[in-house]
Design a protein around this motif. Structure first.
Motif, PDB file in Angstrom:
ATOM      1  N   PRO A 198      21.775 -21.006  -5.192  1.00 50.40           N
ATOM      2  CA  PRO A 198      22.544 -19.801  -5.540  1.00 50.40           C
ATOM      3  C   PRO A 198      23.241 -19.878  -6.886  1.00 50.40           C
ATOM      4  O   PRO A 198      23.681 -18.856  -7.419  1.00 50.40           O
ATOM      5  N   LEU A 199      23.338 -21.085  -7.472  1.00 51.83           N
ATOM      6  CA  LEU A 199      23.934 -21.218  -8.802  1.00 51.83           C
ATOM      7  C   LEU A 199      22.924 -20.913  -9.908  1.00 51.83           C
ATOM      8  O   LEU A 199      23.299 -20.834 -11.074  1.00 51.83           O
ATOM      9  N   TYR A 200      21.657 -20.750  -9.558  1.00 52.23           N
ATOM     10  CA  TYR A 200      20.589 -20.478 -10.527  1.00 52.23           C
ATOM     11  C   TYR A 200      20.643 -21.439 -11.716  1.00 52.23           C
ATOM     12  O   TYR A 200      20.784 -21.028 -12.876  1.00 52.23           O
ATOM     13  N   PRO A 201      20.536 -22.725 -11.453  1.00 48.84           N
ATOM     14  CA  PRO A 201      20.608 -23.690 -12.566  1.00 48.84           C
ATOM     15  C   PRO A 201      19.421 -23.558 -13.505  1.00 48.84           C
ATOM     16  O   PRO A 201      18.311 -23.217 -13.093  1.00 48.84           O
ATOM     17  N   ALA A 202      19.656 -23.828 -14.775  1.00 47.73           N
ATOM     18  CA  ALA A 202      18.589 -23.776 -15.774  1.00 47.73           C
ATOM     19  C   ALA A 202      17.962 -25.161 -15.919  1.00 47.73           C
ATOM     20  O   ALA A 202      18.664 -26.166 -15.933  1.00 47.73           O
ATOM     21  N   TYR A 203      16.649 -25.194 -16.023  1.00 44.45           N
ATOM     22  CA  TYR A 203      15.950 -26.446 -16.301  1.00 44.45           C
ATOM     23  C   TYR A 203      16.196 -26.881 -17.739  1.00 44.45           C
ATOM     24  O   TYR A 203      16.350 -28.059 -18.032  1.00 44.45           O
ATOM     25  N   ASN A 204      16.221 -25.913 -18.655  1.00 47.87           N
ATOM     26  CA  ASN A 204      16.603 -26.224 -20.037  1.00 47.87           C
ATOM     27  C   ASN A 204      17.547 -25.149 -20.541  1.00 47.87           C
ATOM     28  O   ASN A 204      17.649 -24.060 -19.964  1.00 47.87           O
ATOM     29  N   SER A 205      18.230 -25.451 -21.606  1.00 49.01           N
ATOM     30  CA  SER A 205      19.304 -24.571 -22.084  1.00 49.01           C
ATOM     31  C   SER A 205      18.835 -23.559 -23.114  1.00 49.01           C
ATOM     32  O   SER A 205      19.644 -22.771 -23.621  1.00 49.01           O
ATOM     33  N   ASP A 206      17.553 -23.554 -23.447  1.00 53.40           N
ATOM     34  CA  ASP A 206      17.054 -22.583 -24.428  1.00 53.40           C
ATOM     35  C   ASP A 206      17.187 -21.167 -23.876  1.00 53.40           C
ATOM     36  O   ASP A 206      16.905 -20.913 -22.712  1.00 53.40           O
ATOM     37  N   LYS A 207      17.579 -20.266 -24.733  1.00 54.65           N
ATOM     38  CA  LYS A 207      17.644 -18.860 -24.346  1.00 54.65           C
ATOM     39  C   LYS A 207      16.313 -18.184 -24.674  1.00 54.65           C
ATOM     40  O   LYS A 207      15.783 -18.359 -25.769  1.00 54.65           O
ATOM     41  N   PRO A 208      15.771 -17.441 -23.721  1.00 56.59           N
ATOM     42  CA  PRO A 208      14.488 -16.783 -24.003  1.00 56.59           C
ATOM     43  C   PRO A 208      14.628 -15.750 -25.106  1.00 56.59           C
ATOM     44  O   PRO A 208      15.619 -15.019 -25.169  1.00 56.59           O
ATOM     45  N   ALA A 209      13.639 -15.712 -25.989  1.00 56.48           N
ATOM     46  CA  ALA A 209      13.652 -14.716 -27.061  1.00 56.48           C
ATOM     47  C   ALA A 209      13.359 -13.337 -26.482  1.00 56.48           C
ATOM     48  O   ALA A 209      12.575 -13.189 -25.545  1.00 56.48           O
ATOM     49  N   ILE A 210      14.018 -12.342 -27.016  1.00 51.52           N
ATOM     50  CA  ILE A 210      13.779 -10.967 -26.580  1.00 51.52           C
ATOM     51  C   ILE A 210      12.457 -10.482 -27.187  1.00 51.52           C
ATOM     52  O   ILE A 210      12.228 -10.600 -28.394  1.00 51.52           O
ATOM     53  N   THR A 211      11.602  -9.933 -26.365  1.00 47.15           N
ATOM     54  CA  THR A 211      10.294  -9.475 -26.823  1.00 47.15           C
ATOM     55  C   THR A 211      10.423  -8.185 -27.614  1.00 47.15           C
ATOM     56  O   THR A 211      11.159  -7.282 -27.228  1.00 47.15           O
ATOM     57  N   LYS A 212       9.714  -8.123 -28.735  1.00 47.66           N
ATOM     58  CA  LYS A 212       9.691  -6.882 -29.507  1.00 47.66           C
ATOM     59  C   LYS A 212       8.998  -5.794 -28.681  1.00 47.66           C
ATOM     60  O   LYS A 212       8.401  -6.061 -27.646  1.00 47.66           O
TER      61      LYS A 212
END
Length: 430
Positions: free
Chosen positions: A160-174
């Motif tokens: 329920p904490l939705y942990p991230a595997y990595n800290s990179d933020k996904p780029a917003i798609t054009k």
């Protein structure tokens, strides 16, 4: 290498690729705790620790075990870490892999080091057949690297904490490209692996198919388009669904693609980067064949650009990609990662943006090609035994190893499965 053919193997190149492959699997698990690597979130998924051990068992069993002077790391490991090879004897139940709390992650790391070192020390003495098995083992482990990431994603989605595997933020798609239809070759076309470079046995033999005139969309379906399907009651209207799909939707209470979350009337999507706002222009992903087929049925009636649309066949998909490769003078064993200078007039099958790659469902059952014969021995159980009840996906995903992005690759899953990065591109007859 096709499992039915023998190509010349460059031993030095193979040794380097083997070592790189082994190191990469371990780097993928570096962010994980022992607990992260042990838990199994569902029967379709396996613990990361099991993936690390099973890929070592593969090399130990099919290459090292019969070498003079080699001693198994642990006599119990063949039972624990065999997957489905009946010829190799009894094995631990798949659904209970998450109960193997011991050996620890550190002990599995020792096992991997033991097997890797043994391969390295014996490499110069391996015969051609053993080198061919090393090639197969590398590609097998690369498949497990992809599975490892998708299985971690499913595991973390249950938290329920939705942990991230990595800290990179996904780029917003054009903005998604406007829909255009790219005509495929009709009449007699040739598909299947051409014998140059490695391929799994199920990718061949090369054979002819007959295709009616058709076209395939230049891009995959987006989250924004899928949201329209949801808002129009797509998951509540049985007229769009196959009978088995409708039963699945009802029994599992499916209302969205996997990993979509709604909070305060806002949509989010869980990924390896954690929970982030839903990117409406990104490809819809983590959908089942049932959902893909229902969306196609809905789109015909509700989206003018998709009138007469349907799921493509694997033959249509591969024939069109082959045609594009020919027009660009690209070998079919290379990925068709088109840049902005060559995308005009072509369908973007493997993705200019690797983060937006998705496995693409086809309407084709996973069955053997004409004159297919499984490899003799235990490794012959690798693909052929699964040619029942599953459907083919083409292309690749954002976590697919680069060398597996080839036109002839045949991924396959059951129609209800969706924990992989699976999406949809539509086709139509013309």
């Amino acid at each position: 290498m096709n499992q039915h053919s023998h190509i010349t193997v460059n031993a030095d190149d193979l040794r380097n690729r083997f070592m790189d492959c082994r190191a990469h699997s371990e780097s993928l698990c570096a962010p994980l705790s022992d607990a992260d690597a042990t838990v199994q979130s569902m029967e379709d998924a396996s613990p990361a620790k099991w993936h690390l051990a099973h890929t070592s068992w593969f090399f130990e069993t099919f290459i090292l075990r019969d070498l003079a002077g080699y001693t198994l790391f642990n006599d119990d490991y063949p039972y624990l870490f065999n997957s489905y090879y009946e010829a190799e004897g009894k094995r631990h139940s798949r659904h209970a892999r998450g109960l193997i709390t011991r050996p620890s992650l550190d002990e599995i790391s020792e096992y991997r080091h033991y097997v890797t070192q043994a391969i390295a020390e014996n490499f110069d003495d391996l015969n051609e057949d053993a080198l061919q098995l090393i090639e197969l083992g590398i590609n097998h482990e690369q498949q497990h690297q992809e599975l490892l990431l998708t299985d971690i994603l499913h595991l973390f989605s249950c938290n329920p904490l939705y942990p991230a595997y990595n800290s990179d933020k996904p780029a917003i798609t054009k903005d998604a490209a406007p829909i255009a239809w790219v005509e495929g070759p009709s009449g007699i076309s040739t598909i299947g692996h051409d014998g140059h470079g490695f391929a799994f046995d199920c990718e061949g033999p090369v054979h002819d198919i007959l295709l009616e005139p058709y076209a395939i969309a230049n891009r995959t379906i987006t989250n924004g388009e899928w949201l329209k399907f949801i808002h129009d009651g797509g998951y509540t209207r049985p007229e769009y669904w196959l009978s088995d799909g409708w039963a699945w939707v009802q029994s599992e209470q499916i209302t969205t693609p996997l990993y979509w979350v709604k909070r305060d009337d806002e949509w989010y999507e869980f990924s390896l980067q954690g929970l982030n706002p839903l990117d409406l222009n990104a490809p819809a992903t983590h959908i089942s064949l049932y959902e893909a087929d229902a969306f196609a049925s809905w789109a015909v009636q509700n989206l003018s650009e998709y009138s007469d649309a349907r799921l493509p066949t694997e033959g249509e998909w591969e024939a069109l990609v082959n045609k594009q490769c020919d027009s660009l003078n690209i070998s079919q064993t290379m990925q068709l990662s088109l840049d902005s200078d060559t995308i005009d007039g072509n369908a973007d099958f493997f993705g200019k943006n690797p983060e937006n790659r998705r496995w693409e469902w086809t309407g084709s059952a996973y069955r053997p090609y004409p004159k297919f014969r499984a490899t003799e021995g235990a490794v012959g159980e690798y693909n052929g035994k699964f040619m029942s009840g599953q459907f083919v996906l083409k292309g690749g995903s954002c976590v697919t190893p680069q060398g597996h992005l080839r036109n002839s690759y045949r991924n396959f899953f059951y129609p209800h499965q969706r924990w992989q990065f699976t999406g949809l591109r539509l086709a139509k007859y013309i």
